[in-house]
Design an enzyme around this catalytic site. Sequence first.
Site, PDB file in Angstrom:
ATOM      1  CD  GLU A 127      -2.788   1.225   2.451  1.00 30.75           C
ATOM      2  OE1 GLU A 127      -2.968   0.161   3.063  1.00 30.75           O
ATOM      3  OE2 GLU A 127      -3.455   2.259   2.636  1.00 30.75           O
ATOM      4  NE  ARG A 128       2.669   2.083   5.694  1.00 28.86           N
ATOM      5  CZ  ARG A 128       2.722   1.414   6.828  1.00 28.86           C
ATOM      6  NH1 ARG A 128       3.726   0.594   7.072  1.00 28.86           N
ATOM      7  NH2 ARG A 128       1.786   1.561   7.739  1.00 28.86           N
TER       8      ARG A 128
ATOM      9  N   GLY B 159      -2.422   6.006   4.873  1.00 29.55           N
ATOM     10  CA  GLY B 159      -1.492   4.890   4.620  1.00 29.55           C
ATOM     11  C   GLY B 159      -0.461   4.767   5.734  1.00 29.55           C
TER      12      GLY B 159
ATOM     13  CG  ASN C 222       4.755  11.069   5.658  1.00 32.38           C
ATOM     14  OD1 ASN C 222       4.156  10.060   5.273  1.00 32.38           O
ATOM     15  ND2 ASN C 222       5.136  12.029   4.835  1.00 32.38           N
TER      16      ASN C 222
HETATM   17  C1  FAD Z   1      -8.849  10.835   2.452  1.00 33.76           C
HETATM   18  C2  FAD Z   1      -8.575   9.742   3.440  1.00 33.76           C
HETATM   19  C3  FAD Z   1      -8.769   8.434   3.056  1.00 33.76           C
HETATM   20  C4  FAD Z   1      -8.541   7.387   3.981  1.00 33.76           C
HETATM   21  N1  FAD Z   1      -8.829   6.098   3.620  1.00 33.76           N
HETATM   22  C5  FAD Z   1      -8.806   5.136   4.575  1.00 33.76           C
HETATM   23  C6  FAD Z   1      -9.288   3.820   4.290  1.00 33.76           C
HETATM   24  O1  FAD Z   1      -9.685   3.498   3.162  1.00 33.76           O
HETATM   25  N2  FAD Z   1      -9.295   2.905   5.303  1.00 33.76           N
HETATM   26  C7  FAD Z   1      -8.857   3.209   6.552  1.00 33.76           C
HETATM   27  O2  FAD Z   1      -8.895   2.348   7.426  1.00 33.76           O
HETATM   28  N3  FAD Z   1      -8.381   4.444   6.859  1.00 33.76           N
HETATM   29  C8  FAD Z   1      -8.364   5.413   5.907  1.00 33.76           C
HETATM   30  N4  FAD Z   1      -7.922   6.685   6.204  1.00 33.76           N
HETATM   31  C9  FAD Z   1      -7.442   6.961   7.557  1.00 33.76           C
HETATM   32  C10 FAD Z   1      -5.962   7.229   7.653  1.00 33.76           C
HETATM   33  O3  FAD Z   1      -5.219   6.061   7.405  1.00 33.76           O
HETATM   34  C11 FAD Z   1      -5.700   7.830   9.046  1.00 33.76           C
HETATM   35  O4  FAD Z   1      -6.240   9.133   9.026  1.00 33.76           O
HETATM   36  C12 FAD Z   1      -4.237   7.866   9.419  1.00 33.76           C
HETATM   37  O5  FAD Z   1      -3.746   6.564   9.629  1.00 33.76           O
HETATM   38  C13 FAD Z   1      -3.991   8.690  10.707  1.00 33.76           C
HETATM   39  O6  FAD Z   1      -4.866   8.297  11.716  1.00 33.76           O
HETATM   40  P1  FAD Z   1      -5.710   9.417  12.523  1.00 33.76           P
HETATM   41  O7  FAD Z   1      -6.407  10.256  11.503  1.00 33.76           O
HETATM   42  O8  FAD Z   1      -6.541   8.741  13.529  1.00 33.76           O
HETATM   43  O9  FAD Z   1      -4.628  10.312  13.215  1.00 33.76           O
HETATM   44  P2  FAD Z   1      -3.996  10.082  14.663  1.00 33.76           P
HETATM   45  O10 FAD Z   1      -3.639   8.673  14.844  1.00 33.76           O
HETATM   46  O11 FAD Z   1      -4.878  10.728  15.669  1.00 33.76           O
HETATM   47  O12 FAD Z   1      -2.658  10.924  14.535  1.00 33.76           O
HETATM   48  C14 FAD Z   1      -2.682  12.348  14.357  1.00 33.76           C
HETATM   49  C15 FAD Z   1      -1.266  12.795  14.182  1.00 33.76           C
HETATM   50  O13 FAD Z   1      -0.553  12.548  15.383  1.00 33.76           O
HETATM   51  C16 FAD Z   1       0.788  12.239  15.100  1.00 33.76           C
HETATM   52  N5  FAD Z   1       1.113  10.932  15.669  1.00 33.76           N
HETATM   53  C17 FAD Z   1       0.292   9.894  15.940  1.00 33.76           C
HETATM   54  N6  FAD Z   1       0.973   8.867  16.463  1.00 33.76           N
HETATM   55  C18 FAD Z   1       2.267   9.249  16.532  1.00 33.76           C
HETATM   56  C19 FAD Z   1       3.467   8.641  16.986  1.00 33.76           C
HETATM   57  N7  FAD Z   1       3.499   7.390  17.463  1.00 33.76           N
HETATM   58  N8  FAD Z   1       4.620   9.345  16.896  1.00 33.76           N
HETATM   59  C20 FAD Z   1       4.633  10.592  16.406  1.00 33.76           C
HETATM   60  N9  FAD Z   1       3.532  11.227  15.972  1.00 33.76           N
HETATM   61  C21 FAD Z   1       2.361  10.576  16.020  1.00 33.76           C
HETATM   62  C22 FAD Z   1       0.925  12.270  13.581  1.00 33.76           C
HETATM   63  O14 FAD Z   1       1.375  13.541  13.154  1.00 33.76           O
HETATM   64  C23 FAD Z   1      -0.483  12.043  13.092  1.00 33.76           C
HETATM   65  O15 FAD Z   1      -0.727  12.549  11.799  1.00 33.76           O
HETATM   66  C24 FAD Z   1      -8.082   7.699   5.278  1.00 33.76           C
HETATM   67  C25 FAD Z   1      -7.852   9.037   5.639  1.00 33.76           C
HETATM   68  C26 FAD Z   1      -8.111  10.048   4.752  1.00 33.76           C
HETATM   69  C27 FAD Z   1      -7.894  11.462   5.190  1.00 33.76           C
END
Ligand code: FAD
Length: 382
Positions: free
Chosen positions: A247-248, A368, A371
């Site tokens: 995926e990545r 995905g 970062n």
């Molecule tokens: C347009 C779109 C399509 C998507 N499609 C899918 C899909 O098809 N299926 C699916 O399951 N998901 C999907 N996603 C979800 C996407 O994979 C998640 O939004 C992403 O993994 C981040 O999770 P979160 O939004 O809960 O952010 P959080 O987990 O709340 O994290 C927020 C921020 O905190 C920071 N952070 C979190 N953990 C750490 C750490 N350990 N160390 C340092 N910094 C950290 C990062 O900067 C991160 O961006 C989609 C998202 C979008 C916006």
Amino acid sequence: MGVHRSRWMDSDTDMLAELARNFFEKECAPNEERWGRQQHVDREVWSRAGELGLLCASIPEEYGGGGGTFAHEATIALEQVRALAPSFGGMLHSGIIAHYLSGYGTEEQKRNWLPKMASGELVAAIAMTEPGTGSDLQAIRTSAVTDGDDYVLNGSKTFISNGFLCDLVFVVAKTDAAAGAAGVSLIVVETADLPGFRRGRNLEKIGQHGQDTCELFFDDVRVPRSNLLGELEGQGFIQLMQQLPQERLFLAISAVAAMEKAVQLTLDYAKERTAFGKPIFSFQNSKFVLAESDTLVTVGWSFLDDCIEKHLAGELDIATAAKAKWWLTEQQCIVVDRCVQLFGGYGYMAEYPIARLYADSRVQKVYGGANEIMKEIIARTL
Ligand SMILES: Cc1cc2nc3c(=O)[nH]c(=O)nc-3n(C[C@H](O)[C@H](O)[C@H](O)COP(=O)(O)OP(=O)(O)OC[C@H]3O[C@@H](n4cnc5c(N)ncnc54)[C@H](O)[C@@H]3O)c2cc1C
């Protein structure tokens, strides 16, 4: 600046590229504006892609696929970006979700669902993220509890791509709430007329307007136990970890293709648009910005091609895929932002492709696996 040709491309992928280019340029790109307004592609476009052989290109022919390799999927993904037709969710469906089935599904599951995914009769989505957790996948709360011959699913998912149109959802759920990562399983849910299953509204995003992204709700949803992906419970986390590098890599492919496209569009514009009586390309700043951006595209291709070749040989490790994902999506955002600047005010107008590339790019650093998570994965190997 020509279109890059990779070492892993051959006459077979060239033919597929032409087919895909025609499809994306003629049957998708002209509809992008309308799809953006309605927040999803037309359902028929899925059947059309299936008819042309553009779905499940790397799934074995015995399951209805094209019998190709990752090179075929990568070729289709590249042509989609080049045609400026980002809305169709085929890459996720074919390049990612179909591989969960072909990699871990039972023979019956593969025969049931793969041919219909290849024809476009079924549209697939994968539901990991929940309102309360994305990065920390172990913290998901959706549960799948055994009741006789069924699982009963409860929970909600958000940001699910293909969520509005999907007929088949691969739901990441806890089959054993006390077992942490070892209690996570993937359950395949057929959504048609399914009591307790509900789609939320199509989410309003800052870009990728024509790609449907939805919340999904599961309230006492019953599915047969035979819909557990594979034979054993508790394999979900391992299955996800094994598939996420592919995926990545797709996200890295679209990153390089998008920055290449941005530089091409900007070069054309900068040579044509004049200011102070000369083309803006003649200013040293414009030339330097484009020279730097073109260099990043060249370096990007080099790294990406190396990763693709490794993946084709079965040698792409998780950390290298994470490097490709974070670094290339970061460069994509840098390059596209610089290109917008050279378009002046027109770069901010939605009717200009460069503005759409800008809005569409931002999420690449988030989905995905954010970062920051990629860097965590890399750091573990240091
Ligand atoms: C347009 C779109 C399509 C998507 N499609 C899918 C899909 O098809 N299926 C699916 O399951 N998901 C999907 N996603 C979800 C996407 O994979 C998640 O939004 C992403 O993994 C981040 O999770 P979160 O939004 O809960 O952010 P959080 O987990 O709340 O994290 C927020 C921020 O905190 C920071 N952070 C979190 N953990 C750490 C750490 N350990 N160390 C340092 N910094 C950290 C990062 O900067 C991160 O961006 C989609 C998202 C979008 C916006």
